[in-house]
Design an enzyme around this catalytic site. Structure first.
Site, PDB file in Angstrom:
ATOM      1  CG  HIS A   1      -1.941  -1.066   1.216  1.00  0.00           C
ATOM      2  ND1 HIS A   1      -2.212  -1.857   2.315  1.00  0.00           N
ATOM      3  CD2 HIS A   1      -2.757  -1.498   0.224  1.00  0.00           C
ATOM      4  CE1 HIS A   1      -3.168  -2.724   1.996  1.00  0.00           C
ATOM      5  NE2 HIS A   1      -3.510  -2.526   0.738  1.00  0.00           N
TER       6      HIS A   1
ATOM      7  CG  ASN B   1       5.749  -1.142   7.517  1.00  0.00           C
ATOM      8  OD1 ASN B   1       6.511  -0.700   6.643  1.00  0.00           O
ATOM      9  ND2 ASN B   1       5.733  -0.659   8.729  1.00  0.00           N
ATOM     10  CG  HIS B   2       0.048  -3.097   4.845  1.00  0.00           C
ATOM     11  ND1 HIS B   2      -0.803  -2.023   4.668  1.00  0.00           N
ATOM     12  CD2 HIS B   2       0.268  -3.170   6.185  1.00  0.00           C
ATOM     13  CE1 HIS B   2      -1.077  -1.485   5.842  1.00  0.00           C
ATOM     14  NE2 HIS B   2      -0.447  -2.149   6.774  1.00  0.00           N
ATOM     15  CG  HIS B   3       5.592  -7.494   3.225  1.00  0.00           C
ATOM     16  ND1 HIS B   3       6.280  -7.994   4.295  1.00  0.00           N
ATOM     17  CD2 HIS B   3       6.001  -6.232   3.054  1.00  0.00           C
ATOM     18  CE1 HIS B   3       7.108  -7.070   4.748  1.00  0.00           C
ATOM     19  NE2 HIS B   3       6.949  -5.989   4.022  1.00  0.00           N
TER      20      HIS B   3
END
Lengths: 181, 545
Positions: free
Chosen positions: B328, B481-483
């Site tokens: 994101h 920090n969204h994988h």
């Protein structure tokens, strides 16, 4: 604005707690096996006098009750053996330098001289580092530990309009309040 | 005055090298990863009577160190990675994309995983997120839709403990209230509300995985203000909740045990080969394996497990393992008002807006707006980093603290072939394995949408009468920090890695519980969906045996 025991307890809630402050003793809870530093006793009285003297310089003049606040803060802070040993070493070094440069230990210097001395050491511009040079350790263990205690306490926060400063578990009311509430 | 909480420098990395890290005999299920997905799967399967073992690459952290870790988060001599004992050699990685990818700021290795440092925002994806290709004309449709996941969302909200309200007119339908009431809006929110009313932008509450009242044996939030990266009170959910519950139900956790490869034949995995702190190797056999290592380490492990049967990596007949890495993108606006804004009392958000989310189409991505409660510097942070003290410092803090204001936005990034996680053969970690190469590419649709979000934020700031100091958008965006996306879910084995049941198409006893299965990411923080999918994966594992 007076620092209270509540402020010190609040600071300890964020930074560590427990223990007693009395004379030249090994901090409570420590053992030779887990001290993480020198086996020599820690001079808590010298630490106390030095930290109170430093707080009188690094805290704003609007703050009162500094000595009892620092005492209460140190009670908890010294319980951790490795921290106590490192703080003791840093305070000893600070006082050795003060005697070399001003012929007196740090706590007995006039407030202006204490301020000047800390700047001459370089503690004002140093980046804190618990394992660094003398000025970096003085910044970490003395100057910043004291500033951390103050500005994570309710009174320290209120000085700047923040009743629940970061690191203080001050509940869920203040963030909802307006400045005039 | 009591307690023994240590100062920052005394929180120590686990050194229990002598702990028993031998494999568990007769394990039914081996779960790889002790984050929220692994923890929830393990808890569910252990509760159902399965013999479960969890292999976790990082350490188990002592809960008594939480305050010391909080102090690390506050003090400038500690990096963000120091808070949770990041290890540069263990966690080595490459970032070959046009933009640097700060992987080790984006994750925590250890029991609890990245929920140890997360913000704790837990929204359901919107219905159209599951049908992006069909509805918006771009991306990939999920093989399941919102209705399929809806009961799992409800369960996930109960599992994590979510504080929320039914005041979001743009949220997908739900069947029951959130487990806890929402956190009330902040004073800062009330300033935004006046401007948003004028602009006809609806604000609403934020669902938080954070206790607004006591929940189970966890206390209500007490307002420490350091939620990200550490909550000392335990009011913010982290996956130690489920890992510890799984242990109470009989599961075994082996920490500091990074899995090196998965041994397999053509149809199934036979063992997970893991290393110990003294660099021994063990084989954990099990009937079933659940890979729950997040969107980077999950594809890395599959790629490291290549063989003559699967020369391009395990479960990779599609060639898509590691492909379609999504994040994101963040768009933000930061400024000041000429009045107090009351920032930094708490470390979480209480209001946002999904008003523009479902305007998404092929040109513009879904995005949500966030209203910050922690804009600008915190006084203690200023105190520890200045070259002043005494009255000068107080004057500086009074001048700089208290009038800041900020908005953020999360922007969907489409799955793209040129955004991927691969292996860097030129660089190895502390065990000699090629490190992950995160090749992050944002794309034009996300860039356009960042501009759009910045425009709306600018309008709000102008309506507020705030002075804009800077904006973060297409040129200087950062990941949040969204994988996601690197082992995508689908029905066609040629176009996906796992099926709708989260089982890999290639291997009959391997499931993946992770945001890595998202075909298209949406713009909602992913952890609630990860938790819902973990519950679904657990059900499918139970159905299989």
């Amino acid at each position: 604005m007076e620092l209270t025991r509540r402020d010190a307890v609040a600071a300890l809630a964020a930074l560590g707690a427990g223990g007693t402050l009395s004379g030249c003793v090994a901090p409570p809870g420590s053992t030779p096996e887990n001290d993480g530093g020198s086996a020599a006793d820690v001079d808590t009285e010298r630490i106390r006098e030095t930290m109170v003297a430093a707080a009188e310089v690094v805290y704003p003049s609007a703050v009162t009750g500094t000595a009892s606040f620092v005492d209460a803060f140190l009670e908890g802070r010294l319980e951790d053996r490795s921290h106590a040993v490192a703080l003791d070493a840093t305070v000893a070094e600070l006082n050795d330098l003060a005697e070399s440069w001003y012929d007196d230990p740090f706590p007995t210097l006039a407030p202006d001289d204490r301020d000047r001395f800390l700047r001459e050491v370089g503690a004002d511009t140093a980046a804190e580092n618990p394992d660094g040079s003398a000025r970096e350790r003085i910044r970490y263990y003395v100057v910043n530990d004291l500033l951390l205690a103050l500005y994570t306490s309710p009174t320290g926060g209120e000085l700047v309009g923040l009743e629940n400063p970061q690191g203080h578990p001050g509940g869920l009311e203040s963030y909802q309040r307006g400045p005039d509430a | 005055m009591s307690g023994t909480r240590p100062p920052a420098e005394s929180a120590e990395t686990a050194t229990d090298a002598d702990a028993d890290r031998t494999p568990v005999a007769d394990a039914d299920v081996c779960v790889i990863g002790a984050g929220p997905a692994g923890g929830i799967v393990a808890d569910r399967l252990a509760e159902a009577g399965r013999e479960v073992v969890i292999l976790e690459a990082g350490p188990r952290f002592d809960p008594a160190d939480r305050l010391a870790r909080q102090e690390r988060a506050i003090r400038p001599s500690y990096d963000r990675q120091d808070v949770w004992d990041g290890d540069a050699e263990r966690d080595a990685y490459s970032a070959s994309g046009d933009r640097q990818y700060p992987l080790n700021r984006a994750r925590v290795k250890g029991v609890g995983g990245s929920t140890l440092h997360w913000q704790g925002m837990v929204m359901r994806l919107h219905e159209a997120d599951f049908n992006s290709r069909s509805v918006r004309g771009v991306g990939a449709d999920w093989p399941i839709d919102y209705e399929d996941l809806r009961p799992y969302y409800a369960r996930a909200e109960r599992e994590l403990g979510v504080a929320g309200a039914a005041d979001n007119p743009f949220a997908p339908p739900r069947e029951e209230p959130h487990p806890m009431p929402a956190f009330p809006p902040s004073y800062s929110d009330s300033l935004f509300a006046e401007a948003c009313d004028e602009l006809e932008i609806a604000m609403h509450s934020v669902p938080n995985a954070r206790n607004s009242e006591s929940y189970g044996d966890r206390s209500a939030c007490v307002g420490y203000g350091t939620c990200r990266p550490v909550c000392p009170s335990g009011a913010k959910y982290d996956a130690t909740v489920h890992v510890e519950r799984a242990e109470r139900e009989g599961a075994t956790v082996i920490d500091r045990a990074p899995v090196q490869r998965l041994e397999h034949d053509a149809d199934s995995i036979s063992a997970a080969v893991y290393a110990t702190p003294d660099d021994e190797r063990h084989r954990q056999e099990a009937d079933a394996f659940v890979v729950a290592c997040g969107g980077v380490e999950t594809p890395r492990l599959l790629l490291l497990s290549e063989s003559s049967r699967y020369p391009d990596g395990l479960a990779n007949s599609s060639g898509l393992v590691g492909r379609y890495f999504m994040e994101h993108s963040f768009a933000g606006t930061f400024g000041v008002l000429d009045e107090p804004t009351r920032q930094n009392h708490v470390g979480f958000l209480t209001s946002e807006s999904h008003q523009f989310y479902d305007d998404a189409d092929a040109e513009y991505a879904p995005f949500k707006l966030e209203f910050f409660n922690f804009a600008g510097p915190s006084p203690v942070g200023m105190a520890l980093t200045g070259d002043d003290w005494g009255d000068d410092l107080l004057e500086r803090i009074r001048g700089d603290y208290g009038s800041h204001i900020a908005m953020g936005a999360l922007i969907e990034q489409l799955p793209r072939e040129d955004s991927y996680v691969g292996l860097d053969p030129e660089r190895t970690d502390d065990r000699g394995n090629p490190v992950p190469d995160v090749h992050w590419t944002v794309g034009d649709r996300a860039r356009r949408t960042m501009e759009r979000a910045n425009e709306i934020q600018r309008e709000v700031f102008e309506e507020l009468g705030a002075e804009i100091e800077w904006q973060q958008g297409p040129e200087n965006t950062v990941p949040t920090n969204h994988h996601m996306g690197t082992t995508r879910m689908g029905t066609d084995p040629a176009e996906s890695v796992v099926g709708p049941d989260l089982r890999t198409h290639d291997l009959e006893n391997c499931w993946i519980a992770s945001s890595s299965v998202f075909p298209t990411g949406g713009a909602m923080n992913p952890t609630l969906t990860i938790a819902a999918l973990a519950l679904k994966a657990a059900d499918h594992v139970l159905e299989s045996a």
